[in-house]
Design an enzyme around this catalytic site. Sequence first.
Site, mmCIF file in Angstrom:
data_model
loop_
_atom_site.group_PDB
_atom_site.id
_atom_site.type_symbol
_atom_site.label_atom_id
_atom_site.label_comp_id
_atom_site.label_asym_id
_atom_site.label_seq_id
_atom_site.Cartn_x
_atom_site.Cartn_y
_atom_site.Cartn_z
ATOM 1 N N ASP A 99 -4.923 18.972 -15.136
ATOM 2 C CA ASP A 99 -5.235 17.605 -15.547
ATOM 3 C C ASP A 99 -4.779 17.493 -17.005
ATOM 4 O O ASP A 99 -5.379 18.070 -17.912
ATOM 5 C CB ASP A 99 -6.742 17.361 -15.399
ATOM 6 C CG ASP A 99 -7.145 15.930 -15.748
ATOM 7 O OD1 ASP A 99 -6.450 15.288 -16.556
ATOM 8 O OD2 ASP A 99 -8.173 15.457 -15.218
ATOM 9 N N LYS A 108 -5.698 6.475 -20.040
ATOM 10 C CA LYS A 108 -5.917 6.957 -21.405
ATOM 11 C C LYS A 108 -4.621 6.853 -22.201
ATOM 12 O O LYS A 108 -4.134 5.757 -22.420
ATOM 13 C CB LYS A 108 -6.480 8.383 -21.369
ATOM 14 C CG LYS A 108 -7.556 8.598 -20.299
ATOM 15 C CD LYS A 108 -8.843 7.825 -20.550
ATOM 16 C CE LYS A 108 -9.795 7.811 -19.369
ATOM 17 N NZ LYS A 108 -10.118 9.089 -18.773
ATOM 18 N N TYR A 137 -13.624 17.735 -16.238
ATOM 19 C CA TYR A 137 -14.054 16.339 -16.335
ATOM 20 C C TYR A 137 -15.218 16.073 -15.369
ATOM 21 O O TYR A 137 -15.170 16.480 -14.205
ATOM 22 C CB TYR A 137 -12.841 15.462 -16.014
ATOM 23 C CG TYR A 137 -13.078 13.988 -16.070
ATOM 24 C CD1 TYR A 137 -13.412 13.366 -17.274
ATOM 25 C CD2 TYR A 137 -12.958 13.198 -14.936
ATOM 26 C CE1 TYR A 137 -13.622 12.004 -17.327
ATOM 27 C CE2 TYR A 137 -13.155 11.836 -14.977
ATOM 28 C CZ TYR A 137 -13.490 11.243 -16.176
ATOM 29 O OH TYR A 137 -13.692 9.896 -16.229
ATOM 30 N N ARG A 163 0.834 -1.214 0.000
ATOM 31 C CA ARG A 163 0.000 0.000 0.000
ATOM 32 C C ARG A 163 0.862 1.255 0.000
ATOM 33 O O ARG A 163 0.475 2.299 -0.519
ATOM 34 C CB ARG A 163 -0.976 -0.006 1.186
ATOM 35 C CG ARG A 163 -1.836 1.241 1.249
ATOM 36 C CD ARG A 163 -3.223 1.064 1.873
ATOM 37 N NE ARG A 163 -3.302 0.135 2.962
ATOM 38 C CZ ARG A 163 -2.835 0.362 4.200
ATOM 39 N NH1 ARG A 163 -2.251 1.508 4.486
ATOM 40 N NH2 ARG A 163 -2.955 -0.550 5.138
HETATM 41 C C1 LIG Z 1 -10.713 9.548 -17.581
HETATM 42 C C2 LIG Z 1 -10.338 10.852 -17.006
HETATM 43 C C3 LIG Z 1 -10.136 10.989 -15.621
HETATM 44 C C4 LIG Z 1 -10.381 9.866 -14.646
HETATM 45 O O1 LIG Z 1 -9.536 8.795 -14.829
HETATM 46 P P1 LIG Z 1 -9.894 7.282 -14.456
HETATM 47 O O2 LIG Z 1 -8.620 6.587 -14.717
HETATM 48 O O3 LIG Z 1 -11.026 6.868 -15.334
HETATM 49 O O4 LIG Z 1 -10.288 7.272 -13.014
HETATM 50 C C5 LIG Z 1 -9.727 12.232 -15.149
HETATM 51 N N1 LIG Z 1 -9.552 13.284 -15.974
HETATM 52 C C6 LIG Z 1 -9.752 13.182 -17.296
HETATM 53 C C7 LIG Z 1 -9.547 14.384 -18.158
HETATM 54 C C8 LIG Z 1 -10.157 11.972 -17.865
HETATM 55 O O5 LIG Z 1 -10.370 11.887 -19.178
#
Ligand SMILES: *Cc1c(COP(=O)(O)O)cnc(C)c1O
Length: 385
Positions: free
Chosen positions: A173, A198, A101, A49
Amino acid sequence: MNDQDLKGFTTRAVHRGRGFAGTTGAVMPPVYLTSTFETGNPDGFDYTRSGNPNFRLLEQSVAALEGARHATCFASGVSAITAVVSTLKSGDRVVAEENIYGCTYRLFARVFEKFGLQVSYLDLSQEGNWKEIRRQRPALVWLESPTNPLLKIIDIAGISAVASEVGSPVLVDNTFASPYLQRPLELGATLSLASTTKYINGHSDSLAGIVATQDDGWHEKMVFAQKALGLQPGPFDAWLTTRGLRTLALRMERHCANAQGLAAWLETRRGIRQVRYPYLPSHPQHSLARKQMSAGSGLFTVELESTREQALAFCRRLRLFTLAESLGGVESLVCHPASMTHASIPVEVRHKVGIGDGLLRFSAGIEDLEDLHRDIDEALEEVLR
Ligand SMILES: *Cc1c(COP(=O)(O)O)cnc(C)c1O
């Protein structure tokens, strides 16, 4: 070779970070499927963890790509967001871009506001609104660029300069651009966050998130959140993500070329009301996009001259684009925000911010451009006849 000699992005993606192969000579790092470690080991691991060789390798690799001193990995992008927001306290204020988001918005609205966090949403693409940062001196400025799904471009350097005047940290982000195209820390941001689910992993086979920073204090807070909130990824997911990121540059080149090619062609095709792509001159923040990103990324939006039913019929008729949420994988995806990612937003609000019934968001994969082109063309022909 000295680590500092690894200058090129892909050289760093392939070689940075220690694989912990021990004396085996294994070229690829092993997966450390262990919950605990014998006390007193020289690498200082104790319990997964709070750290695992697979996390450390992923963290060193992403830090190298973001140009950061530190990076901390989490179970998902949302876990990474939770880690950052958990450092705030009751009464703290966040100034956030209004087109963030959806799950970030939900986390603020349904979880953290209950604990006394105050969030104001502003259109940060309008320089006139930046004075609110000076006035409110927030505990955190939260933005993403390009935004979802409208692909607005927010001036990271400009906002970071204003925020630093009043001592407010800025989080970007960076999921939609990836560190290959945009490095927020070099533009003055305090924290660069990504859902590695992503582009960084890029193969749609695992979830993880990361927060990179130059700041020792923030790094300590992220390490604390990883273990104290139990936000760590599984070792195998960290391993998959490290494998994926080695090809980030190659994939991004193709994602960008495909998206740019399709978006430019669609702009000239009949049946299309509007196309948005940051690297097309028609994009409202085109010159800013050219300044802060090295290419336009793999996402573009298209507004069809159609009803909601026709837009969905078009999506179902596509063969190479799967109708699904998410983005950034090698396979092409299409999303209908009005009925999927943004369905919970009231109709009037959706229309006001520009998410109409004919709006589609495409994530261009790495397939051959001619095939993607033909697929869209045939589907449009059939549905908008
Ligand atoms: C998908 C996404 C997230 C969240 O990510 P997860 O891995 O699905 O929890 C946060 N910010 C953006 C811009 C995203 O496209």
